[in-house]
Design a protein around this motif. Structure first.
Motif, PDB file in Angstrom:
ATOM      1  N   ALA A   2     -29.660  26.338 -43.260  1.00  0.00           N
ATOM      2  CA  ALA A   2     -29.509  26.403 -41.803  1.00  0.00           C
ATOM      3  C   ALA A   2     -28.056  26.714 -41.481  1.00  0.00           C
ATOM      4  O   ALA A   2     -27.290  25.849 -41.030  1.00  0.00           O
ATOM      5  CB  ALA A   2     -29.952  25.085 -41.162  1.00  0.00           C
TER       6      ALA A   2
ATOM      7  N   ALA B 235     -27.664  20.484 -43.578  1.00  0.00           N
ATOM      8  CA  ALA B 235     -28.039  21.744 -42.928  1.00  0.00           C
ATOM      9  C   ALA B 235     -27.648  22.925 -43.803  1.00  0.00           C
ATOM     10  O   ALA B 235     -28.419  23.882 -43.968  1.00  0.00           O
ATOM     11  CB  ALA B 235     -27.380  21.843 -41.554  1.00  0.00           C
TER      12      ALA B 235
ATOM     13  N   ASN C 108     -24.296  17.862 -41.540  1.00  0.00           N
ATOM     14  CA  ASN C 108     -23.863  19.257 -41.673  1.00  0.00           C
ATOM     15  C   ASN C 108     -23.977  19.742 -43.116  1.00  0.00           C
ATOM     16  O   ASN C 108     -24.328  20.910 -43.359  1.00  0.00           O
ATOM     17  CB  ASN C 108     -22.438  19.409 -41.152  1.00  0.00           C
ATOM     18  CG  ASN C 108     -22.373  19.367 -39.638  1.00  0.00           C
ATOM     19  OD1 ASN C 108     -23.162  20.015 -38.964  1.00  0.00           O
ATOM     20  ND2 ASN C 108     -21.443  18.592 -39.087  1.00  0.00           N
TER      21      ASN C 108
ATOM     22  N   THR D 148     -26.376  26.184 -37.859  1.00  0.00           N
ATOM     23  CA  THR D 148     -26.460  24.834 -37.296  1.00  0.00           C
ATOM     24  C   THR D 148     -25.169  24.082 -37.561  1.00  0.00           C
ATOM     25  O   THR D 148     -24.663  24.075 -38.680  1.00  0.00           O
ATOM     26  CB  THR D 148     -27.645  24.072 -37.911  1.00  0.00           C
ATOM     27  OG1 THR D 148     -28.867  24.672 -37.479  1.00  0.00           O
ATOM     28  CG2 THR D 148     -27.637  22.611 -37.498  1.00  0.00           C
TER      29      THR D 148
ATOM     30  N   PRO E 162     -29.223  22.202 -29.285  1.00  0.00           N
ATOM     31  CA  PRO E 162     -30.425  21.512 -29.757  1.00  0.00           C
ATOM     32  C   PRO E 162     -30.957  20.395 -28.880  1.00  0.00           C
ATOM     33  O   PRO E 162     -32.159  20.162 -28.848  1.00  0.00           O
ATOM     34  CB  PRO E 162     -29.987  20.959 -31.113  1.00  0.00           C
ATOM     35  CG  PRO E 162     -28.516  20.768 -30.975  1.00  0.00           C
ATOM     36  CD  PRO E 162     -28.045  21.906 -30.099  1.00  0.00           C
TER      37      PRO E 162
ATOM     38  N   ASP F 203     -33.305  27.946 -37.865  1.00  0.00           N
ATOM     39  CA  ASP F 203     -32.745  26.773 -38.527  1.00  0.00           C
ATOM     40  C   ASP F 203     -33.592  25.532 -38.268  1.00  0.00           C
ATOM     41  O   ASP F 203     -33.799  24.701 -39.158  1.00  0.00           O
ATOM     42  CB  ASP F 203     -31.314  26.533 -38.063  1.00  0.00           C
ATOM     43  CG  ASP F 203     -30.317  27.491 -38.697  1.00  0.00           C
ATOM     44  OD1 ASP F 203     -30.756  28.434 -39.391  1.00  0.00           O
ATOM     45  OD2 ASP F 203     -29.106  27.298 -38.495  1.00  0.00           O
ATOM     46  N   LEU F 204     -34.065  25.384 -37.037  1.00  0.00           N
ATOM     47  CA  LEU F 204     -34.895  24.225 -36.721  1.00  0.00           C
ATOM     48  C   LEU F 204     -36.171  24.213 -37.553  1.00  0.00           C
ATOM     49  O   LEU F 204     -36.669  23.146 -37.930  1.00  0.00           O
ATOM     50  CB  LEU F 204     -35.245  24.204 -35.233  1.00  0.00           C
ATOM     51  CG  LEU F 204     -34.134  23.785 -34.283  1.00  0.00           C
ATOM     52  CD1 LEU F 204     -34.610  23.905 -32.833  1.00  0.00           C
ATOM     53  CD2 LEU F 204     -33.676  22.348 -34.563  1.00  0.00           C
TER      54      LEU F 204
ATOM     55  N   GLN G  25     -21.503  22.417 -30.880  1.00  0.00           N
ATOM     56  CA  GLN G  25     -22.782  21.984 -31.456  1.00  0.00           C
ATOM     57  C   GLN G  25     -23.862  23.012 -31.136  1.00  0.00           C
ATOM     58  O   GLN G  25     -24.175  23.227 -29.964  1.00  0.00           O
ATOM     59  CB  GLN G  25     -23.166  20.624 -30.896  1.00  0.00           C
ATOM     60  CG  GLN G  25     -24.471  20.073 -31.453  1.00  0.00           C
ATOM     61  CD  GLN G  25     -24.586  18.595 -31.191  1.00  0.00           C
ATOM     62  OE1 GLN G  25     -24.093  17.787 -31.975  1.00  0.00           O
ATOM     63  NE2 GLN G  25     -25.199  18.239 -30.079  1.00  0.00           N
TER      64      GLN G  25
ATOM     65  N   THR H 270     -27.512  25.414 -32.866  1.00  0.00           N
ATOM     66  CA  THR H 270     -28.544  25.628 -33.864  1.00  0.00           C
ATOM     67  C   THR H 270     -29.285  26.904 -33.501  1.00  0.00           C
ATOM     68  O   THR H 270     -28.886  27.631 -32.594  1.00  0.00           O
ATOM     69  CB  THR H 270     -29.493  24.415 -33.947  1.00  0.00           C
ATOM     70  OG1 THR H 270     -30.336  24.548 -35.105  1.00  0.00           O
ATOM     71  CG2 THR H 270     -30.361  24.308 -32.708  1.00  0.00           C
ATOM     72  N   SER H 271     -30.377  27.191 -34.211  1.00  0.00           N
ATOM     73  CA  SER H 271     -31.220  28.339 -33.897  1.00  0.00           C
ATOM     74  C   SER H 271     -32.674  27.947 -34.138  1.00  0.00           C
ATOM     75  O   SER H 271     -32.961  26.957 -34.824  1.00  0.00           O
ATOM     76  CB  SER H 271     -30.857  29.549 -34.757  1.00  0.00           C
ATOM     77  OG  SER H 271     -31.217  29.320 -36.111  1.00  0.00           O
TER      78      SER H 271
ATOM     79  N   TYR I 100     -28.142  31.798 -31.232  1.00  0.00           N
ATOM     80  CA  TYR I 100     -27.597  30.451 -31.084  1.00  0.00           C
ATOM     81  C   TYR I 100     -28.170  29.767 -29.851  1.00  0.00           C
ATOM     82  O   TYR I 100     -28.348  30.387 -28.798  1.00  0.00           O
ATOM     83  CB  TYR I 100     -26.074  30.494 -30.957  1.00  0.00           C
ATOM     84  CG  TYR I 100     -25.348  30.673 -32.266  1.00  0.00           C
ATOM     85  CD1 TYR I 100     -25.199  29.604 -33.145  1.00  0.00           C
ATOM     86  CD2 TYR I 100     -24.822  31.908 -32.633  1.00  0.00           C
ATOM     87  CE1 TYR I 100     -24.536  29.760 -34.353  1.00  0.00           C
ATOM     88  CE2 TYR I 100     -24.150  32.074 -33.836  1.00  0.00           C
ATOM     89  CZ  TYR I 100     -24.013  30.992 -34.688  1.00  0.00           C
ATOM     90  OH  TYR I 100     -23.363  31.151 -35.892  1.00  0.00           O
TER      91      TYR I 100
ATOM     92  N   GLN J 149     -32.143  17.677 -32.586  1.00  0.00           N
ATOM     93  CA  GLN J 149     -31.164  17.483 -33.656  1.00  0.00           C
ATOM     94  C   GLN J 149     -31.450  16.206 -34.441  1.00  0.00           C
ATOM     95  O   GLN J 149     -31.018  16.073 -35.593  1.00  0.00           O
ATOM     96  CB  GLN J 149     -29.749  17.442 -33.084  1.00  0.00           C
ATOM     97  CG  GLN J 149     -28.664  17.292 -34.150  1.00  0.00           C
ATOM     98  CD  GLN J 149     -27.363  17.905 -33.724  1.00  0.00           C
ATOM     99  OE1 GLN J 149     -27.244  19.112 -33.626  1.00  0.00           O
ATOM    100  NE2 GLN J 149     -26.394  17.060 -33.425  1.00  0.00           N
TER     101      GLN J 149
END
Length: 431
Positions: A211, A206, A203, A214, A118, A233-234, A227, A229-230, A115, A122
Protein backbone atom coordinates in the motif's frame (compact mmCIF):
# COMPACT_ATOMS: atom_id res chain seq x y z
CA UNK A 1 -11.53 14.67 -7.84
CA UNK A 2 -10.24 16.06 -11.10
CA UNK A 3 -8.07 14.20 -13.64
CA UNK A 4 -6.98 14.82 -17.20
CA UNK A 5 -9.47 15.92 -19.83
CA UNK A 6 -11.27 12.86 -21.16
CA UNK A 7 -9.77 12.97 -24.67
CA UNK A 8 -6.20 13.36 -23.43
CA UNK A 9 -6.64 10.70 -20.75
CA UNK A 10 -7.89 8.13 -23.21
CA UNK A 11 -5.20 8.97 -25.77
CA UNK A 12 -2.55 8.39 -23.10
CA UNK A 13 -4.09 5.38 -21.43
CA UNK A 14 -5.23 3.15 -24.26
CA UNK A 15 -1.76 2.34 -25.68
CA UNK A 16 -0.45 1.55 -22.22
CA UNK A 17 -3.08 -0.96 -21.13
CA UNK A 18 -1.36 -4.31 -20.68
CA UNK A 19 -4.60 -6.21 -20.10
CA UNK A 20 -6.32 -6.90 -23.41
CA UNK A 21 -9.72 -7.04 -21.72
CA UNK A 22 -9.38 -3.88 -19.67
CA UNK A 23 -10.50 -0.63 -21.21
CA UNK A 24 -11.34 2.80 -19.87
CA UNK A 25 -15.07 3.30 -19.53
CA UNK A 26 -15.25 6.17 -21.98
CA UNK A 27 -13.52 4.10 -24.67
CA UNK A 28 -15.88 1.12 -24.43
CA UNK A 29 -18.56 2.49 -26.71
CA UNK A 30 -16.38 2.15 -29.82
CA UNK A 31 -15.24 4.91 -32.13
CA UNK A 32 -11.76 6.22 -32.60
CA UNK A 33 -9.53 8.89 -31.20
CA UNK A 34 -8.41 9.74 -34.72
CA UNK A 35 -9.71 13.04 -35.91
CA UNK A 36 -9.82 14.33 -32.33
CA UNK A 37 -13.23 12.85 -31.45
CA UNK A 38 -14.01 10.31 -28.77
CA UNK A 39 -17.31 8.55 -28.12
CA UNK A 40 -19.65 10.41 -25.84
CA UNK A 41 -20.57 8.71 -22.60
CA UNK A 42 -21.16 9.20 -18.90
CA UNK A 43 -18.33 10.67 -16.82
CA UNK A 44 -15.89 7.90 -15.91
CA UNK A 45 -16.02 8.96 -12.26
CA UNK A 46 -18.89 10.89 -10.71
CA UNK A 47 -17.59 13.99 -8.98
CA UNK A 48 -18.90 15.88 -6.01
CA UNK A 49 -19.01 19.70 -6.30
CA UNK A 50 -15.56 21.22 -6.08
CA UNK A 51 -14.79 21.91 -2.40
CA UNK A 52 -13.98 25.44 -1.38
CA UNK A 53 -11.31 24.92 1.26
CA UNK A 54 -7.97 23.17 1.39
CA UNK A 55 -7.07 20.12 3.51
CA UNK A 56 -4.27 20.42 6.08
CA UNK A 57 -1.82 19.39 3.37
CA UNK A 58 -2.25 18.45 -0.31
CA UNK A 59 -1.38 14.89 -1.34
CA UNK A 60 2.08 14.11 -2.66
CA UNK A 61 2.63 14.31 -6.41
CA UNK A 62 1.26 11.38 -8.36
CA UNK A 63 3.95 8.72 -8.79
CA UNK A 64 3.56 6.82 -12.09
CA UNK A 65 5.06 3.63 -10.68
CA UNK A 66 2.87 3.57 -7.57
CA UNK A 67 -0.18 4.20 -9.74
CA UNK A 68 0.66 1.11 -11.84
CA UNK A 69 0.91 -1.31 -8.91
CA UNK A 70 -1.40 -4.19 -9.68
CA UNK A 71 -1.54 -3.46 -13.39
CA UNK A 72 -1.04 -0.60 -15.83
CA UNK A 73 -4.77 -0.52 -16.52
CA UNK A 74 -5.30 0.68 -12.94
CA UNK A 75 -3.22 3.82 -13.52
CA UNK A 76 -6.19 5.95 -14.44
CA UNK A 77 -8.19 8.69 -12.79
CA UNK A 78 -11.25 7.34 -14.60
CA UNK A 79 -13.24 4.14 -14.73
CA UNK A 80 -11.59 0.85 -15.69
CA UNK A 81 -13.75 -2.25 -16.21
CA UNK A 82 -13.49 -5.56 -18.09
CA UNK A 83 -14.39 -5.43 -21.77
CA UNK A 84 -18.06 -6.14 -22.51
CA UNK A 85 -18.98 -5.85 -18.83
CA UNK A 86 -22.19 -4.10 -17.82
CA UNK A 87 -21.78 -0.54 -16.64
CA UNK A 88 -21.25 -0.32 -12.88
CA UNK A 89 -23.95 1.41 -10.87
CA UNK A 90 -23.66 5.19 -10.45
CA UNK A 91 -22.24 6.15 -7.07
CA UNK A 92 -21.07 9.43 -5.59
CA UNK A 93 -17.70 8.11 -4.39
CA UNK A 94 -14.79 9.90 -6.01
CA UNK A 95 -12.84 6.63 -6.18
CA UNK A 96 -13.64 2.96 -5.63
CA UNK A 97 -12.48 -0.58 -6.32
CA UNK A 98 -14.01 -4.08 -6.32
CA UNK A 99 -11.72 -7.11 -5.90
CA UNK A 100 -11.82 -10.81 -5.12
CA UNK A 101 -10.58 -11.46 -1.57
CA UNK A 102 -9.30 -14.93 -2.42
CA UNK A 103 -7.78 -14.73 -5.90
CA UNK A 104 -6.77 -11.08 -5.64
CA UNK A 105 -8.31 -10.24 -9.01
CA UNK A 106 -9.35 -6.60 -9.35
CA UNK A 107 -12.74 -6.65 -11.07
CA UNK A 108 -12.97 -2.93 -11.71
CA UNK A 109 -12.42 0.47 -10.24
CA UNK A 110 -12.75 4.19 -10.55
CA UNK A 111 -9.53 6.12 -9.95
CA UNK A 112 -8.20 3.16 -7.94
CA UNK A 113 -4.85 4.82 -7.27
CA UNK A 114 -6.13 8.36 -6.71
CA UNK A 115 -5.22 9.83 -3.33
CA UNK A 116 -8.04 10.17 -0.81
CA UNK A 117 -8.52 10.76 2.91
CA UNK A 118 -9.41 7.60 4.86
CA UNK A 119 -11.36 8.68 7.97
CA UNK A 120 -12.16 5.64 10.15
CA UNK A 121 -11.50 2.99 7.52
CA UNK A 122 -7.89 3.60 8.57
CA UNK A 123 -8.75 1.52 11.62
CA UNK A 124 -8.45 -1.48 9.30
CA UNK A 125 -4.74 -0.73 8.92
CA UNK A 126 -4.50 -0.64 12.71
CA UNK A 127 -6.20 -4.04 12.83
CA UNK A 128 -3.96 -5.52 10.13
CA UNK A 129 -0.95 -4.31 12.12
CA UNK A 130 -1.87 -5.05 15.72
CA UNK A 131 -4.11 -8.13 15.68
CA UNK A 132 -1.15 -10.53 15.39
CA UNK A 133 0.73 -8.68 18.15
CA UNK A 134 -1.81 -8.41 20.95
CA UNK A 135 -3.16 -11.25 23.10
CA UNK A 136 -6.97 -10.84 23.07
CA UNK A 137 -7.26 -12.38 26.56
CA UNK A 138 -4.90 -9.91 28.16
CA UNK A 139 -6.52 -7.39 30.50
CA UNK A 140 -5.19 -3.85 30.25
CA UNK A 141 -5.83 -0.46 31.81
CA UNK A 142 -7.09 2.45 29.71
CA UNK A 143 -5.03 5.60 30.26
CA UNK A 144 -5.81 9.31 30.23
CA UNK A 145 -3.94 9.56 26.93
CA UNK A 146 -6.16 6.90 25.37
CA UNK A 147 -9.36 8.80 26.12
CA UNK A 148 -7.92 12.20 25.12
CA UNK A 149 -9.70 12.22 21.78
CA UNK A 150 -11.04 15.05 19.67
CA UNK A 151 -14.32 16.43 21.03
CA UNK A 152 -17.20 15.25 18.88
CA UNK A 153 -15.36 12.25 17.50
CA UNK A 154 -16.46 8.62 17.83
CA UNK A 155 -16.02 6.86 21.14
CA UNK A 156 -17.18 3.50 22.41
CA UNK A 157 -17.32 4.58 26.05
CA UNK A 158 -14.13 3.20 27.59
CA UNK A 159 -13.17 5.07 30.74
CA UNK A 160 -9.84 6.16 32.16
CA UNK A 161 -8.43 3.60 34.62
CA UNK A 162 -10.96 1.04 33.40
CA UNK A 163 -9.75 -2.54 33.03
CA UNK A 164 -10.73 -4.30 29.81
CA UNK A 165 -9.74 -7.39 27.88
CA UNK A 166 -8.04 -6.51 24.59
CA UNK A 167 -10.79 -8.42 22.78
CA UNK A 168 -13.33 -5.98 24.21
CA UNK A 169 -11.27 -3.07 22.92
CA UNK A 170 -11.15 -4.62 19.44
CA UNK A 171 -14.94 -4.94 19.46
CA UNK A 172 -15.24 -1.32 20.51
CA UNK A 173 -12.95 -0.33 17.64
CA UNK A 174 -14.66 -2.33 14.90
CA UNK A 175 -18.30 -2.09 15.98
CA UNK A 176 -18.47 1.52 17.21
CA UNK A 177 -15.28 2.96 15.74
CA UNK A 178 -14.04 4.06 19.14
CA UNK A 179 -11.16 6.48 18.78
CA UNK A 180 -10.11 5.85 22.37
CA UNK A 181 -9.99 2.15 21.48
CA UNK A 182 -7.70 2.98 18.53
CA UNK A 183 -5.37 4.96 20.78
CA UNK A 184 -5.22 2.13 23.32
CA UNK A 185 -4.51 -0.58 20.75
CA UNK A 186 -1.84 1.46 18.96
CA UNK A 187 -0.21 2.31 22.29
CA UNK A 188 -0.25 -1.30 23.45
CA UNK A 189 1.26 -2.55 20.20
CA UNK A 190 3.67 0.33 19.76
CA UNK A 191 6.43 -0.88 22.04
CA UNK A 192 8.50 1.59 24.07
CA UNK A 193 7.30 4.51 21.95
CA UNK A 194 3.65 3.81 22.72
CA UNK A 195 1.14 5.49 20.44
CA UNK A 196 3.81 7.00 18.19
CA UNK A 197 5.39 3.58 17.82
CA UNK A 198 2.00 2.13 16.94
CA UNK A 199 1.45 4.63 14.13
CA UNK A 200 4.96 3.97 12.85
CA UNK A 201 4.21 0.24 12.83
CA UNK A 202 1.02 0.93 10.84
CA UNK A 203 3.05 2.69 8.15
CA UNK A 204 5.57 -0.17 8.08
CA UNK A 205 2.70 -2.63 7.68
CA UNK A 206 1.18 -0.59 4.83
CA UNK A 207 4.52 -0.64 3.03
CA UNK A 208 4.89 -4.39 3.46
CA UNK A 209 1.38 -4.97 2.12
CA UNK A 210 2.22 -2.93 -0.99
CA UNK A 211 0.00 0.00 0.00
CA UNK A 212 2.51 2.56 -1.23
CA UNK A 213 0.01 5.42 -1.39
CA UNK A 214 -1.01 5.09 2.26
CA UNK A 215 0.43 7.17 5.07
CA UNK A 216 -1.05 7.15 8.57
CA UNK A 217 -0.70 10.11 10.91
CA UNK A 218 -3.29 9.07 13.49
CA UNK A 219 -4.19 5.59 14.72
CA UNK A 220 -7.91 6.27 14.45
CA UNK A 221 -8.28 7.95 11.08
CA UNK A 222 -8.97 11.35 12.59
CA UNK A 223 -7.60 13.81 10.05
CA UNK A 224 -3.97 14.80 10.16
CA UNK A 225 -1.65 16.65 7.77
CA UNK A 226 -0.24 14.28 5.18
CA UNK A 227 -2.63 11.39 5.93
CA UNK A 228 -3.81 9.72 2.72
CA UNK A 229 -4.72 6.41 1.13
CA UNK A 230 -6.28 5.05 -2.07
CA UNK A 231 -9.09 2.67 -2.96
CA UNK A 232 -6.51 0.12 -4.17
CA UNK A 233 -4.50 0.38 -0.95
CA UNK A 234 -7.63 -0.07 1.14
CA UNK A 235 -8.36 -3.31 -0.71
CA UNK A 236 -4.86 -4.59 0.12
CA UNK A 237 -5.37 -3.65 3.77
CA UNK A 238 -8.86 -5.17 3.94
CA UNK A 239 -7.56 -8.38 2.40
CA UNK A 240 -4.90 -8.60 5.10
CA UNK A 241 -7.59 -8.11 7.74
CA UNK A 242 -9.96 -10.74 6.36
CA UNK A 243 -7.08 -13.24 6.25
CA UNK A 244 -7.13 -13.18 10.08
CA UNK A 245 -9.80 -15.32 11.81
CA UNK A 246 -10.06 -12.94 14.77
CA UNK A 247 -10.83 -10.02 12.49
CA UNK A 248 -13.48 -11.99 10.61
CA UNK A 249 -15.15 -12.79 13.93
CA UNK A 250 -14.98 -9.25 15.29
CA UNK A 251 -16.15 -7.48 12.15
CA UNK A 252 -19.16 -9.81 11.79
CA UNK A 253 -20.26 -9.36 15.41
CA UNK A 254 -23.66 -7.66 15.60
CA UNK A 255 -23.73 -6.77 19.30
CA UNK A 256 -21.33 -6.96 22.23
CA UNK A 257 -21.31 -6.01 25.90
CA UNK A 258 -18.68 -3.69 27.33
CA UNK A 259 -18.20 -4.81 30.94
CA UNK A 260 -18.87 -2.47 33.80
CA UNK A 261 -16.24 -0.92 36.02
CA UNK A 262 -17.61 -1.23 39.56
CA UNK A 263 -14.70 0.65 41.12
CA UNK A 264 -15.43 3.58 38.79
CA UNK A 265 -19.22 3.27 39.13
CA UNK A 266 -19.66 2.49 35.44
CA UNK A 267 -22.30 -0.09 34.52
CA UNK A 268 -21.97 -2.59 31.68
CA UNK A 269 -23.58 -1.58 28.39
CA UNK A 270 -24.30 -3.02 24.98
CA UNK A 271 -22.88 -1.80 21.68
CA UNK A 272 -24.17 -2.49 18.17
CA UNK A 273 -22.27 -2.75 14.90
CA UNK A 274 -22.54 0.45 12.85
CA UNK A 275 -22.02 -1.39 9.55
CA UNK A 276 -25.54 -1.84 8.17
CA UNK A 277 -24.28 -4.13 5.40
CA UNK A 278 -24.35 -6.94 7.97
CA UNK A 279 -28.07 -6.54 8.57
CA UNK A 280 -29.16 -5.58 5.07
CA UNK A 281 -27.01 -7.52 2.58
CA UNK A 282 -27.20 -11.33 2.25
CA UNK A 283 -23.79 -12.89 2.64
CA UNK A 284 -22.21 -9.81 4.25
CA UNK A 285 -18.92 -10.57 5.98
CA UNK A 286 -18.23 -7.18 7.58
CA UNK A 287 -16.20 -4.08 6.92
CA UNK A 288 -15.83 -0.54 8.22
CA UNK A 289 -17.53 2.81 7.87
CA UNK A 290 -15.86 6.21 8.08
CA UNK A 291 -16.63 9.91 7.96
CA UNK A 292 -14.97 13.25 8.52
CA UNK A 293 -15.77 16.55 6.85
CA UNK A 294 -12.42 16.33 5.07
CA UNK A 295 -12.74 12.70 3.94
CA UNK A 296 -16.51 12.74 3.43
CA UNK A 297 -17.97 9.21 3.62
CA UNK A 298 -15.58 6.29 3.23
CA UNK A 299 -16.46 2.63 3.27
CA UNK A 300 -15.01 -0.88 3.08
CA UNK A 301 -17.29 -3.91 2.90
CA UNK A 302 -17.04 -7.59 2.00
CA UNK A 303 -19.56 -10.28 1.16
CA UNK A 304 -19.71 -13.89 0.00
CA UNK A 305 -21.96 -15.32 -2.69
CA UNK A 306 -21.71 -18.73 -4.34
CA UNK A 307 -18.37 -19.46 -2.69
CA UNK A 308 -16.93 -16.19 -4.00
CA UNK A 309 -15.76 -13.46 -1.60
CA UNK A 310 -15.57 -9.87 -2.86
CA UNK A 311 -14.46 -6.65 -1.21
CA UNK A 312 -15.44 -3.11 -2.14
CA UNK A 313 -13.64 0.07 -1.09
CA UNK A 314 -14.80 3.63 -1.69
CA UNK A 315 -13.56 7.09 -0.79
CA UNK A 316 -15.03 10.58 -0.91
CA UNK A 317 -18.70 9.61 -1.12
CA UNK A 318 -21.71 11.83 -0.54
CA UNK A 319 -25.04 10.40 0.63
CA UNK A 320 -27.88 12.41 -0.89
CA UNK A 321 -29.80 9.23 -1.73
CA UNK A 322 -27.58 6.28 -0.78
CA UNK A 323 -25.46 5.78 2.30
CA UNK A 324 -21.91 4.52 1.97
CA UNK A 325 -22.80 0.90 2.68
CA UNK A 326 -25.61 1.05 0.10
CA UNK A 327 -23.22 2.32 -2.57
CA UNK A 328 -20.85 -0.47 -1.56
CA UNK A 329 -23.67 -3.01 -1.81
CA UNK A 330 -24.55 -1.85 -5.32
CA UNK A 331 -20.94 -2.25 -6.42
CA UNK A 332 -20.76 -5.69 -4.82
CA UNK A 333 -23.86 -6.72 -6.80
CA UNK A 334 -22.12 -5.52 -9.96
CA UNK A 335 -18.99 -7.49 -9.09
CA UNK A 336 -20.85 -10.71 -8.34
CA UNK A 337 -22.58 -10.46 -11.73
CA UNK A 338 -19.23 -10.54 -13.57
CA UNK A 339 -17.66 -13.80 -14.75
CA UNK A 340 -15.27 -15.38 -12.28
CA UNK A 341 -12.32 -14.81 -14.61
CA UNK A 342 -13.06 -11.11 -15.12
CA UNK A 343 -10.12 -8.90 -14.14
CA UNK A 344 -8.48 -5.57 -14.94
CA UNK A 345 -5.54 -6.10 -12.59
CA UNK A 346 -4.73 -7.76 -9.31
CA UNK A 347 -3.95 -7.13 -5.67
CA UNK A 348 -0.26 -7.63 -4.97
CA UNK A 349 0.67 -10.03 -2.20
CA UNK A 350 2.16 -9.06 1.18
CA UNK A 351 5.90 -8.54 0.87
CA UNK A 352 5.82 -8.83 -2.90
CA UNK A 353 7.17 -5.33 -3.43
CA UNK A 354 9.56 -5.33 -0.49
CA UNK A 355 12.55 -6.29 -2.62
CA UNK A 356 12.15 -3.06 -4.59
CA UNK A 357 11.40 -0.87 -1.55
CA UNK A 358 11.88 2.49 -3.27
CA UNK A 359 10.76 5.70 -1.66
CA UNK A 360 7.55 7.18 -3.08
CA UNK A 361 9.54 9.96 -4.70
CA UNK A 362 12.70 8.17 -5.80
CA UNK A 363 13.33 4.92 -7.61
CA UNK A 364 9.63 4.25 -7.92
CA UNK A 365 9.84 2.73 -11.36
CA UNK A 366 11.22 -0.46 -9.82
CA UNK A 367 7.78 -1.10 -8.35
CA UNK A 368 6.12 -1.46 -11.69
CA UNK A 369 8.83 -3.03 -13.78
CA UNK A 370 8.15 -6.68 -14.43
CA UNK A 371 5.23 -6.96 -12.01
CA UNK A 372 2.46 -9.40 -12.82
CA UNK A 373 -1.03 -8.33 -13.78
CA UNK A 374 -3.87 -9.85 -15.71
CA UNK A 375 -5.34 -13.20 -14.71
CA UNK A 376 -4.95 -13.70 -10.95
CA UNK A 377 -1.99 -15.78 -9.87
CA UNK A 378 -2.28 -19.10 -8.10
CA UNK A 379 -3.55 -18.85 -4.53
CA UNK A 380 -1.39 -20.03 -1.66
CA UNK A 381 -2.68 -21.45 1.59
CA UNK A 382 -4.21 -18.72 3.67
CA UNK A 383 -5.70 -16.95 0.70
CA UNK A 384 -2.68 -14.95 -0.48
CA UNK A 385 -1.93 -14.93 -4.19
CA UNK A 386 1.29 -16.17 -5.68
CA UNK A 387 3.67 -13.87 -7.49
CA UNK A 388 4.09 -15.62 -10.84
CA UNK A 389 4.23 -13.09 -13.62
CA UNK A 390 1.76 -13.21 -16.48
CA UNK A 391 1.99 -9.76 -18.06
CA UNK A 392 4.61 -7.10 -17.37
CA UNK A 393 3.46 -3.75 -16.13
CA UNK A 394 4.95 -0.67 -17.78
CA UNK A 395 5.01 2.57 -15.84
CA UNK A 396 2.36 4.92 -17.19
CA UNK A 397 3.55 8.51 -17.45
CA UNK A 398 0.45 10.64 -17.26
CA UNK A 399 0.82 14.34 -16.61
CA UNK A 400 -1.38 15.65 -13.86
CA UNK A 401 -4.03 13.59 -12.12
CA UNK A 402 -3.03 14.52 -8.58
CA UNK A 403 -6.03 15.23 -6.42
CA UNK A 404 -6.39 18.38 -4.37
CA UNK A 405 -8.85 17.43 -1.69
CA UNK A 406 -10.07 20.63 -0.14
CA UNK A 407 -12.44 19.58 2.57
CA UNK A 408 -11.88 21.22 5.90
CA UNK A 409 -12.88 19.42 9.05
CA UNK A 410 -15.67 20.87 11.14
CA UNK A 411 -16.54 19.83 14.66
CA UNK A 412 -20.14 18.60 14.78
CA UNK A 413 -22.19 18.16 17.90
CA UNK A 414 -20.53 15.69 20.23
CA UNK A 415 -21.26 12.03 19.59
CA UNK A 416 -19.62 10.82 22.77
CA UNK A 417 -22.59 9.64 24.79
CA UNK A 418 -22.45 8.55 28.43
CA UNK A 419 -21.62 4.88 28.85
CA UNK A 420 -24.61 2.80 27.89
CA UNK A 421 -26.41 5.58 26.05
CA UNK A 422 -27.64 4.79 22.52
CA UNK A 423 -26.04 6.70 19.67
CA UNK A 424 -28.17 7.95 16.81
CA UNK A 425 -27.84 5.89 13.63
CA UNK A 426 -25.10 7.17 11.35
CA UNK A 427 -23.69 5.86 8.10
CA UNK A 428 -20.20 6.84 9.16
CA UNK A 429 -18.33 7.92 12.24
CA UNK A 430 -16.33 11.02 12.97
CA UNK A 431 -12.82 9.68 12.63
Amino acid sequence: MRGLPAALAVALLVPALSLPGAVPANARAGGSARGGRLPAGPPPCPNVPAPATRPPQPPPPADPAARAIGGAALATAGLVVPASSPAPPPVTATSWLVADLDSGAVLGGCGPHEYGVPASVQKLLLAATMLPKLDPEREVTVTAGDVAIEPGSSAVGLVEDGRYRIETIWLGLLLKSGNEAANALARLGGGPDGLAGGVRAMNEQARWLGARQTHAVTSSGLDGPGQFTSAYDLALIARACFAQPAFRRYTATRTAVVPGQPALRVKPFEIQNDNQLLAQYPGALGGKTGFTDLARHTYVGAAERGGRRLVVTLLGAEIPTQRGWQQGAALLDWGFALPRDAAVGRLVGPGELSSASPSPSAGGSALAAGRAVGAPAATHAGGWPGTRSSVAVGALLVAGGAVLLRRRRRHPAALVAPAGSPRPPDDGDRG
